[in-house]
Design a protein around this motif. Structure first.
Motif, short mmCIF file in Angstrom:
data_model
loop_
_atom_site.label_atom_id
_atom_site.label_comp_id
_atom_site.label_asym_id
_atom_site.label_seq_id
_atom_site.Cartn_x
_atom_site.Cartn_y
_atom_site.Cartn_z
N ALA A 54 0.84 -1.21 0.00
CA ALA A 54 0.00 0.00 0.00
C ALA A 54 0.87 1.26 0.00
O ALA A 54 0.60 2.20 -0.75
CB ALA A 54 -0.92 -0.01 1.22
N ILE A 55 1.92 1.25 0.81
CA ILE A 55 2.83 2.40 0.83
C ILE A 55 3.53 2.53 -0.51
O ILE A 55 3.65 3.63 -1.07
CB ILE A 55 3.85 2.24 1.97
N SER A 56 3.98 1.42 -1.06
CA SER A 56 4.67 1.42 -2.35
C SER A 56 3.75 1.92 -3.46
O SER A 56 4.17 2.70 -4.32
CB SER A 56 5.17 0.01 -2.66
N PHE A 57 2.51 1.47 -3.45
CA PHE A 57 1.59 1.92 -4.48
C PHE A 57 1.30 3.41 -4.35
O PHE A 57 1.20 4.12 -5.37
CB PHE A 57 0.28 1.13 -4.42
N ALA A 58 1.17 3.91 -3.13
CA ALA A 58 0.91 5.33 -2.93
C ALA A 58 2.06 6.18 -3.45
O ALA A 58 1.85 7.26 -4.01
CB ALA A 58 0.66 5.62 -1.45
N ILE A 59 3.28 5.69 -3.28
CA ILE A 59 4.45 6.46 -3.72
C ILE A 59 4.67 6.33 -5.23
O ILE A 59 5.03 7.30 -5.89
CB ILE A 59 5.69 6.00 -2.93
N LEU A 60 4.44 5.15 -5.77
CA LEU A 60 4.77 4.89 -7.18
C LEU A 60 3.57 4.90 -8.12
O LEU A 60 3.69 4.46 -9.26
CB LEU A 60 5.47 3.52 -7.29
N ARG A 61 2.45 5.40 -7.69
CA ARG A 61 1.24 5.31 -8.50
C ARG A 61 1.33 6.02 -9.85
O ARG A 61 0.66 5.64 -10.79
CB ARG A 61 0.04 5.81 -7.71
N HIS A 91 4.22 6.36 -11.60
CA HIS A 91 5.35 5.84 -12.38
C HIS A 91 4.82 4.87 -13.43
O HIS A 91 3.92 4.08 -13.16
CB HIS A 91 6.35 5.15 -11.46
N ARG A 92 5.40 4.92 -14.61
CA ARG A 92 4.90 4.12 -15.72
C ARG A 92 5.01 2.62 -15.44
O ARG A 92 4.07 1.87 -15.67
CB ARG A 92 5.67 4.48 -16.99
N ILE A 93 6.13 2.17 -14.94
CA ILE A 93 6.35 0.76 -14.68
C ILE A 93 6.33 0.46 -13.18
O ILE A 93 5.90 -0.62 -12.76
CB ILE A 93 7.69 0.29 -15.29
N GLY A 94 6.75 1.40 -12.36
CA GLY A 94 6.87 1.18 -10.92
C GLY A 94 5.56 0.92 -10.21
O GLY A 94 5.55 0.34 -9.13
N LYS A 95 4.44 1.31 -10.82
CA LYS A 95 3.16 1.08 -10.16
C LYS A 95 2.79 -0.40 -10.07
O LYS A 95 1.91 -0.79 -9.32
CB LYS A 95 2.04 1.85 -10.85
N PHE A 96 3.51 -1.25 -10.80
CA PHE A 96 3.26 -2.69 -10.74
C PHE A 96 4.12 -3.39 -9.68
O PHE A 96 3.93 -4.57 -9.41
CB PHE A 96 3.49 -3.33 -12.11
#
Length: 112
Positions: free
Chosen positions: A35-42, A44-49
């Motif tokens: 959840a933290i990672s998704f909030a930060i990388l939402r 980003h083109r590839i990072g959201k995965f």
């Protein structure tokens, strides 16, 4: 009526209880990290995965090494003819997750 401190006597009972607690605690930690990672990388083109990989590891790690560790702990209890209180199974399961998280945070494996 179930006793306050139910005792586990067989290998299967002990293994299952430790395994379930390790799986549950690992999944909770990885869901929070995802959840933290998704909030930060939402954006980003590839990072959201990347959070999907975190969730996958939250399940895969306890299914493999967690199952083996739980079996070893249960085997030691059975071989020593000890009974296990359900509370101890909870502590062994969460202890596995805490140890894995501690090793991951300290990056001690990178120094070997």
């Amino acid at each position: 009526m179930k006793a306050l401190h139910a005792t586990l006597t067989s290998f299967g009972e002990m293994w299952y209880q430790i395994f379930v607690w390790a799986l549950l605690s690992s999944f909770v930690i990885h869901v929070a990290a995802a959840a933290i990672s998704f909030a930060i990388l939402r954006r980003h083109r590839i990072g959201k995965f990347f959070p999907l990989l975190l969730l996958l590891m939250g399940i895969a790690t306890p299914l493999t090494s967690g199952a083996v560790n739980s079996a070893v702990i249960a085997f030691i209890y059975v071989a020593a003819k000890f009974t296990m209180i359900e509370w101890h199974a909870l502590m062994w399961g969460m202890g596995q997750t805490a140890l894995a998280a501690g090793i991951g945070i300290t990056r001690i494996l990178a120094t070997l």
